[in-house]
Design a protein around this motif. Sequence first.
Motif, PDB file in Angstrom:
ATOM      1  N   ILE A 170       0.864  -1.174   0.000  1.00 49.63           N
ATOM      2  CA  ILE A 170       0.000   0.000   0.000  1.00 49.63           C
ATOM      3  C   ILE A 170       0.901   1.225   0.000  1.00 49.63           C
ATOM      4  O   ILE A 170       1.768   1.368   0.860  1.00 49.63           O
ATOM      5  N   GLN A 171       0.691   2.087  -0.972  1.00 47.44           N
ATOM      6  CA  GLN A 171       1.564   3.246  -1.190  1.00 47.44           C
ATOM      7  C   GLN A 171       0.723   4.510  -1.303  1.00 47.44           C
ATOM      8  O   GLN A 171      -0.302   4.502  -1.973  1.00 47.44           O
ATOM      9  N   PRO A 182       9.499   7.026  -2.489  1.00 42.91           N
ATOM     10  CA  PRO A 182       8.974   7.462  -3.786  1.00 42.91           C
ATOM     11  C   PRO A 182       8.286   6.311  -4.517  1.00 42.91           C
ATOM     12  O   PRO A 182       8.675   5.148  -4.400  1.00 42.91           O
ATOM     13  N   LYS A 183       7.234   6.644  -5.250  1.00 48.12           N
ATOM     14  CA  LYS A 183       6.430   5.632  -5.930  1.00 48.12           C
ATOM     15  C   LYS A 183       7.258   4.782  -6.886  1.00 48.12           C
ATOM     16  O   LYS A 183       7.017   3.585  -7.018  1.00 48.12           O
ATOM     17  N   ARG A 231      10.208   3.663  -6.534  1.00 50.43           N
ATOM     18  CA  ARG A 231      10.896   2.603  -5.772  1.00 50.43           C
ATOM     19  C   ARG A 231       9.936   1.487  -5.405  1.00 50.43           C
ATOM     20  O   ARG A 231      10.283   0.307  -5.462  1.00 50.43           O
ATOM     21  N   THR A 232       8.734   1.868  -5.006  1.00 49.16           N
ATOM     22  CA  THR A 232       7.723   0.860  -4.697  1.00 49.16           C
ATOM     23  C   THR A 232       7.373   0.068  -5.945  1.00 49.16           C
ATOM     24  O   THR A 232       7.252  -1.161  -5.903  1.00 49.16           O
ATOM     25  N   ASP A 233       7.208   0.756  -7.067  1.00 46.82           N
ATOM     26  CA  ASP A 233       6.904   0.087  -8.334  1.00 46.82           C
ATOM     27  C   ASP A 233       7.996  -0.911  -8.704  1.00 46.82           C
ATOM     28  O   ASP A 233       7.708  -2.010  -9.187  1.00 46.82           O
ATOM     29  N   ALA A 234       9.242  -0.555  -8.470  1.00 43.23           N
ATOM     30  CA  ALA A 234      10.360  -1.452  -8.785  1.00 43.23           C
ATOM     31  C   ALA A 234      10.318  -2.700  -7.908  1.00 43.23           C
ATOM     32  O   ALA A 234      10.562  -3.814  -8.393  1.00 43.23           O
ATOM     33  N   LEU A 235       9.988  -2.544  -6.635  1.00 40.13           N
ATOM     34  CA  LEU A 235       9.880  -3.686  -5.739  1.00 40.13           C
ATOM     35  C   LEU A 235       8.755  -4.613  -6.196  1.00 40.13           C
ATOM     36  O   LEU A 235       8.930  -5.832  -6.285  1.00 40.13           O
ATOM     37  N   VAL A 236       7.599  -4.039  -6.514  1.00 43.45           N
ATOM     38  CA  VAL A 236       6.449  -4.828  -6.967  1.00 43.45           C
ATOM     39  C   VAL A 236       6.797  -5.566  -8.255  1.00 43.45           C
ATOM     40  O   VAL A 236       6.522  -6.758  -8.404  1.00 43.45           O
ATOM     41  N   SER A 238      -1.054  -4.590  -5.192  1.00 44.56           N
ATOM     42  CA  SER A 238      -0.496  -3.267  -4.968  1.00 44.56           C
ATOM     43  C   SER A 238      -1.618  -2.242  -5.064  1.00 44.56           C
ATOM     44  O   SER A 238      -2.463  -2.303  -5.955  1.00 44.56           O
ATOM     45  N   PHE A 239      -1.638  -1.324  -4.125  1.00 44.73           N
ATOM     46  CA  PHE A 239      -2.651  -0.291  -4.079  1.00 44.73           C
ATOM     47  C   PHE A 239      -1.971   1.059  -3.857  1.00 44.73           C
ATOM     48  O   PHE A 239      -1.120   1.172  -2.983  1.00 44.73           O
ATOM     49  N   VAL A 240      -2.355   2.055  -4.655  1.00 48.71           N
ATOM     50  CA  VAL A 240      -1.818   3.407  -4.494  1.00 48.71           C
ATOM     51  C   VAL A 240      -2.966   4.324  -4.108  1.00 48.71           C
ATOM     52  O   VAL A 240      -3.941   4.468  -4.853  1.00 48.71           O
ATOM     53  N   SER A 241      -2.851   4.927  -2.944  1.00 47.91           N
ATOM     54  CA  SER A 241      -3.860   5.877  -2.478  1.00 47.91           C
ATOM     55  C   SER A 241      -3.551   7.246  -3.063  1.00 47.91           C
ATOM     56  O   SER A 241      -2.417   7.721  -3.021  1.00 47.91           O
TER      57      SER A 241
END
Length: 61
Positions: free
Chosen positions: A21-22, A30-31, A33-38, A50-53
């Motif tokens: 959850i981001q 930063p988004k 970095r989260t996208d790269a992990l996912v 994965s959810f982006v608020s």
Amino acid sequence: MLREIFPLFHAEKIRKPLLVIQGVNDPRVPKDRTDALVETARKNGVPIDSFVSTKSEEEPP
């Protein structure tokens, strides 16, 4: 030292399903970095949601 604790550098070790959850305006992670992990976890076959608020912390629910 940061490489030792930065989750992206350990994404290949993730084996269990994962929920990420981001906040779109998260000042700490930063988004991209989260996208790269996912993306890395998905490439390794890990079930991941994965959810982006888009709401800011100041907005009421």
